[in-house]
Design an enzyme around this catalytic site. Structure first.
Site, PDB file in Angstrom:
ATOM      1  N   SER A 130       0.624  -1.174  -0.242  1.00 54.80           N
ATOM      2  CA  SER A 130       0.066  -0.015   0.454  1.00 54.80           C
ATOM      3  C   SER A 130       1.103   1.274  -0.305  1.00 54.80           C
ATOM      4  O   SER A 130       1.439   1.454  -1.038  1.00 54.80           O
ATOM      5  CB  SER A 130      -1.018  -0.004   1.155  1.00 54.80           C
ATOM      6  OG  SER A 130      -1.830   0.938   0.990  1.00 54.80           O
ATOM      7  N   HIS A 153      -3.127  -1.151  -4.565  1.00 48.41           N
ATOM      8  CA  HIS A 153      -4.388  -1.241  -4.852  1.00 48.41           C
ATOM      9  C   HIS A 153      -4.696   0.541  -4.447  1.00 48.41           C
ATOM     10  O   HIS A 153      -3.777   1.396  -4.173  1.00 48.41           O
ATOM     11  CB  HIS A 153      -4.826  -1.742  -3.950  1.00 48.41           C
ATOM     12  CG  HIS A 153      -4.907  -1.823  -1.938  1.00 48.41           C
ATOM     13  ND1 HIS A 153      -5.620  -0.656  -1.304  1.00 48.41           N
ATOM     14  CD2 HIS A 153      -3.788  -1.826  -1.543  1.00 48.41           C
ATOM     15  CE1 HIS A 153      -5.045  -0.254  -0.231  1.00 48.41           C
ATOM     16  NE2 HIS A 153      -3.352  -1.294  -0.166  1.00 48.41           N
TER      17      HIS A 153
END
Lengths: 251, 79
Positions: A130, A153
């Site tokens: 992330s 993501h």
């Protein structure tokens, strides 16, 4: 500081502890309980390479309870300022094993690292997921171990939903900041990064991609596969280059 | 229990305030570290927050060691 350290060592050799922190029943047993070993290697001088470990969650505006392992930006940022100012420190090694966390805190750390005038090298061990991705690419050179993974993501929401179109626009802008930072500081094209970010079927019932070691290098996100040995070697090379450049400027 | 809500977890289940007081960031011999209170006089080292790798080699402050409140530099809390 150095004198302090040496004095502590000599105290230990004499088997006396003048500060009398606590009276352990057996110093040997105590040491085994703490570190799982009885002897810790000692260095004689201060290190010219400093190391920052970014572990657990990257904590932002919300303080997490103590059972969470977190990296707080209010700790890291003053340390980076001190590293920048201390002339004895020649390089910084960043070790990442993070699940991600606060986007703004992560970007703040990334920007600090990217603008540091001293050579920086990062290693992704285990995971750099992330918001760990921009931190990993912010350094001058980045390594990833073969087994380490990075999840790419889209930004998710954990705050309150104010209104759907506004929230969407806000999130979209925030995501642009992350994409821009990553594409600016690594060799990954924006197209590829976005493809990975919105890929379906890689993460169960979610969009995104889990990039493992070699793939991260293949996509151009990370510079090289390697661990601590390679990272230290690279950092020393960069330090030498940095020194040469500075000397050249004086002449 | 499954809770269906748009409210953040922290708003539904607020953290207990006392949890935050258990651990504190202090400076000991000029080294910033995270300590956990154990009794009135001692604190146990949880994590060293310094960036200098040499500080991690100091046996007197390795995680798990108990340090006395009296030896802290003013017992400053950085939080």
């Amino acid at each position: 500081m150095n004198n302090d350290f040496l004095r502590n060592n000599s105290d230990n050799q004499e088997g006396q502890n003048p500060s009398k922190e606590e009276k352990p029943t057996s110093p040997l047993i105590e040491k085994i309980q703490q570190l799982g070993q009885t002897n810790v290697p000692q260095f004689s001088s201060d290190s010219k390479i400093h190391c920052l470990t970014i572990v657990g969650q990257i904590e932002g505006h919300l303080a997490l309870p103590p059972q969470n392992k977190t990296t707080k930006y209010e700790h890291l940022i003053p340390q980076l300022v001190a590293i920048e100012q201390n002339s004895n420190i020649e390089g910084v090694l960043i070790i990442l094993n993070t699940v991600g966390g606060d986007v703004e805190a992560g970007l703040a750390i990334s920007e600090m690292l990217a603008t540091l005038s001293k050579p920086t090298v990062s290693i992704v061990l285990g995971g750099g997921h992330s918001i760990g991705v921009p931190i990993a690419v912010s350094c001058n050179y980045s390594f990833i171990t073969e087994t380490a993974t990075m999840t790419i993501h889209p930004i998710r929401l954990t705050g309150l939903v104010i209104g759907v179109p506004q929230t969407f626009e806000y999130l979209d802008k925030m995501q642009e900041r992350v994409v821009n930072f990553v594409t600016k500081h690594s060799n990954i094209p924006e197209e590829t990064f976005k493809d990975l970010m919105f890929a379906k079927g890689n993460l169960t019932r979610d969009i995104g991609t889990n990039v493992i070691g070699e793939d991260a290098v293949k996509y151009g996100l990370i510079d090289e596969i390697g661990g601590i040995g390679q990272a230290m070697k690279k950092l020393n090379e960069l330090i030498d280059l940095h020194k040469e450049k500075n000397e050249g400027l004086i002449q | 229990m499954i809770l269906y809500t748009t409210m953040p977890y922290e708003l539904v289940f607020p953290y207990e305030a006392e949890q935050f007081h258990k651990q504190q960031v202090v400076s000991y011999k000029g080294i910033p570290m995270l300590v956990e209170m154990s009794g009135a006089q001692y604190a146990q080292v949880v994590r060293i927050l310094s960036s200098d790798p040499q500080h991690f080699m100091d046996e007197q402050i390795c995680p798990g060691t108990k340090i006395s409140f009296a030896n802290l530099d003013g017992w400053q809390s950085l939080n």
